[in-house]
Design an enzyme around this catalytic site. Structure first.
Site, PDB file in Angstrom:
ATOM      1  N   PRO A  57      30.056   1.198 -12.768  1.00 28.04           N
ATOM      2  CA  PRO A  57      28.562   2.160 -13.117  1.00 28.04           C
ATOM      3  C   PRO A  57      28.521   1.770 -12.078  1.00 28.04           C
ATOM      4  O   PRO A  57      27.886   0.663 -11.791  1.00 28.04           O
ATOM      5  CB  PRO A  57      28.115   2.005 -14.402  1.00 28.04           C
ATOM      6  CG  PRO A  57      29.187   1.158 -15.272  1.00 28.04           C
ATOM      7  CD  PRO A  57      30.043   0.641 -14.328  1.00 28.04           C
ATOM      8  N   CYS A  95       6.359  -0.293   9.996  1.00 26.30           N
ATOM      9  CA  CYS A  95       7.449  -1.029  10.890  1.00 26.30           C
ATOM     10  C   CYS A  95       8.129  -0.043  11.425  1.00 26.30           C
ATOM     11  O   CYS A  95       8.844  -0.628  12.632  1.00 26.30           O
ATOM     12  CB  CYS A  95       8.653  -1.201   9.693  1.00 26.30           C
ATOM     13  SG  CYS A  95       9.109   0.151   8.174  1.00 26.30           S
ATOM     14  N   HIS A  99      16.277  -1.244  11.857  1.00 27.34           N
ATOM     15  CA  HIS A  99      15.786   0.016  11.693  1.00 27.34           C
ATOM     16  C   HIS A  99      16.685   1.020  13.230  1.00 27.34           C
ATOM     17  O   HIS A  99      16.179   0.353  14.509  1.00 27.34           O
ATOM     18  CB  HIS A  99      14.058   0.256  11.735  1.00 27.34           C
ATOM     19  CG  HIS A  99      13.859   0.326  10.091  1.00 27.34           C
ATOM     20  ND1 HIS A  99      13.896  -0.182   9.428  1.00 27.34           N
ATOM     21  CD2 HIS A  99      12.499   0.754   9.692  1.00 27.34           C
ATOM     22  CE1 HIS A  99      13.963  -0.261   7.532  1.00 27.34           C
ATOM     23  NE2 HIS A  99      12.804   0.053   8.913  1.00 27.34           N
ATOM     24  N   VAL A 144       8.539 -10.093   3.796  1.00 28.73           N
ATOM     25  CA  VAL A 144       7.912 -10.612   5.277  1.00 28.73           C
ATOM     26  C   VAL A 144       7.175 -12.142   5.010  1.00 28.73           C
ATOM     27  O   VAL A 144       7.101 -11.936   6.117  1.00 28.73           O
ATOM     28  CB  VAL A 144       6.668  -9.749   5.103  1.00 28.73           C
ATOM     29  CG1 VAL A 144       6.058  -9.226   6.724  1.00 28.73           C
ATOM     30  CG2 VAL A 144       8.042  -8.009   5.625  1.00 28.73           C
ATOM     31  N   ARG A 178      -4.444   1.261   7.310  1.00 31.45           N
ATOM     32  CA  ARG A 178      -4.994   1.688   8.847  1.00 31.45           C
ATOM     33  C   ARG A 178      -5.227   3.231   9.461  1.00 31.45           C
ATOM     34  O   ARG A 178      -5.011   3.067  10.524  1.00 31.45           O
ATOM     35  CB  ARG A 178      -2.579   1.672   9.368  1.00 31.45           C
ATOM     36  CG  ARG A 178      -1.997   0.987   9.033  1.00 31.45           C
ATOM     37  CD  ARG A 178      -0.697   1.215   8.341  1.00 31.45           C
ATOM     38  NE  ARG A 178       0.217   0.287   8.682  1.00 31.45           N
ATOM     39  CZ  ARG A 178       1.736   0.009   7.682  1.00 31.45           C
ATOM     40  NH1 ARG A 178       1.929   1.267   7.598  1.00 31.45           N
ATOM     41  NH2 ARG A 178       2.253  -1.201   6.782  1.00 31.45           N
TER      42      ARG A 178
END
Length: 344
Positions: free
Chosen positions: A182, A130, A242, A14, A99
């Site tokens: 694996p 996001c 997204h 970002v 936030r």
């Protein structure tokens, strides 16, 4: 006289995108300083056609810096953002650290630009999660038109939302599948290659994950506390972008055609909605783009005044770096900050 800007976390996905977008959009910066932890000092990052050397956040003097775009994670932001703000530098933070603080505005410029004037209480502004950022860009014009009562959203979130380690893990696991090596899961709780994982962030007592709770809390804070929101967040094997399947219930009648017309005129939105093969946007096509794309707009006959939408955006841009730069642009456009060197 332009601004002096620091980008904290400049070596991450970002942070690098922030530098790109500052230059792309011609932000009025006279000086841009990339910051990171001590172990990254001396690394080089690109800013347009220039190469900048990374400095240590902990040794940097913010007294003559106007803006700090913070993308160094919640723990670093909790420690440093208040110190930076007290030095007179405005912090725009990309983590979840601030936030939900009532003294810190949470901003998407297309949605709630008027909230930004409260930034001076702590000199900190928060950037939303996001998946929330693209969601509220699509919801805001529809809410203004018909008042949303309830939102049901399922997210399909790319691995870049979990940082470089998530992108590396998808690449390594995909390669391992083809060469029969694996497969080990380190960043994610289960294999991500050719799989989907209905689990992002930690589980809470009510069975929701923290990522799902963020969508609920942030939508209410930015858009309307009366809206009921429920979410299921899913990690998918996509590198960037997204997507969200969104079901809406409104107080007032609204048709799919009306919604389509409203969204076509809405800031930050781009409608790609043809009812034919390929007449919609996918995460792959959104990568590197600024818009929030809306497709599959249709009426939901199972509820009164219901609509269903498909919403897609580049999570590194609108979901993070672009929105951060747009907040900085909003501060400048409203005249809320001036270059301190000029003021002196």
């Amino acid at each position: 006289m332009g601004f002096k800007i620091a980008v904290a976390g400049a070596t991450g996905n970002v942070g690098r995108e922030m530098l790109n977008i500052l230059e792309e959009r011609g932000f009025p910066a006279d000086e841009v300083v990339p910051l990171a932890s001590r172990r990254s000092v001396g690394q080089e990052v690109s800013y347009g056609d220039r190469t900048l050397k990374v400095q240590a956040l902990e040794n940097y003097d913010f007294s003559d810096t106007d803006l700090c775009l913070m993308s160094a994670g919640g723990t670093v932001s909790k420690e440093w953002s208040p110190k930076i703000g007290k030095a007179g530098c405005v912090v725009i933070d990309n983590s979840s650290a601030w936030r939900y603080d009532q003294d810190v505005p949470l901003i998407v410029p297309e949605v709630n630009p008027h909230h930004i004037e409260g930034y001076s209480k702590k000199n900190i502004i928060a950037n939303p999660n996001c998946s929330t950022a693209q969601l509220v860009v699509a919801l805001k014009p529809l809410h203004d038109a018909a008042t949303i009562k309830r939102v049901v959203v399922s997210t399909y979130q790319s691995v870049s939302g979990s940082g470089k380690e998530g992108m590396d893990e998808l690449f390594e696991q995909t390669r391992a599948v083809f060469v029969a090596d694996p497969i080990s899961a380190k960043k994610f709780t289960k294999r991500i290659a050719f799989n989907v994982i209905p689990h992002i962030d930690v589980f809470m007592e009510d069975g929701y994950t923290k990522e799902e709770w963020k969508v609920l809390a942030e939508t209410k804070k930015m858009l309307d506390p009366k809206i009921k929101v429920t979410a299921t967040a899913v990690r998918v094997p996509v590198f960037i972008g997204h997507a969200e399947s969104v079901n809406l219930e409104f107080e007032k009648p609204i048709t799919a055609d009306e919604a389509r017309d409203i969204l076509r005129e809405a800031p930050g939105c781009q409608v790609i909605d043809k009812r034919e093969d390929g007449g919609y946007i996918t995460p792959y096509e959104s990568a590197g783009e600024d818009a929030t794309y809306i497709s599959r707009i249709r009426e939901d006959a199972t509820v009164e005044n219901g609509l269903a939408l498909w919403v897609v955006s580049d999570n590194l841009r609108k979901g993070a770096a672009l929105n951060t730069v747009q907040i900085a642009e909003l501060l400048v456009a409203k005249g809320l900050i001036k270059p301190r060197k000029e003021a002196a």
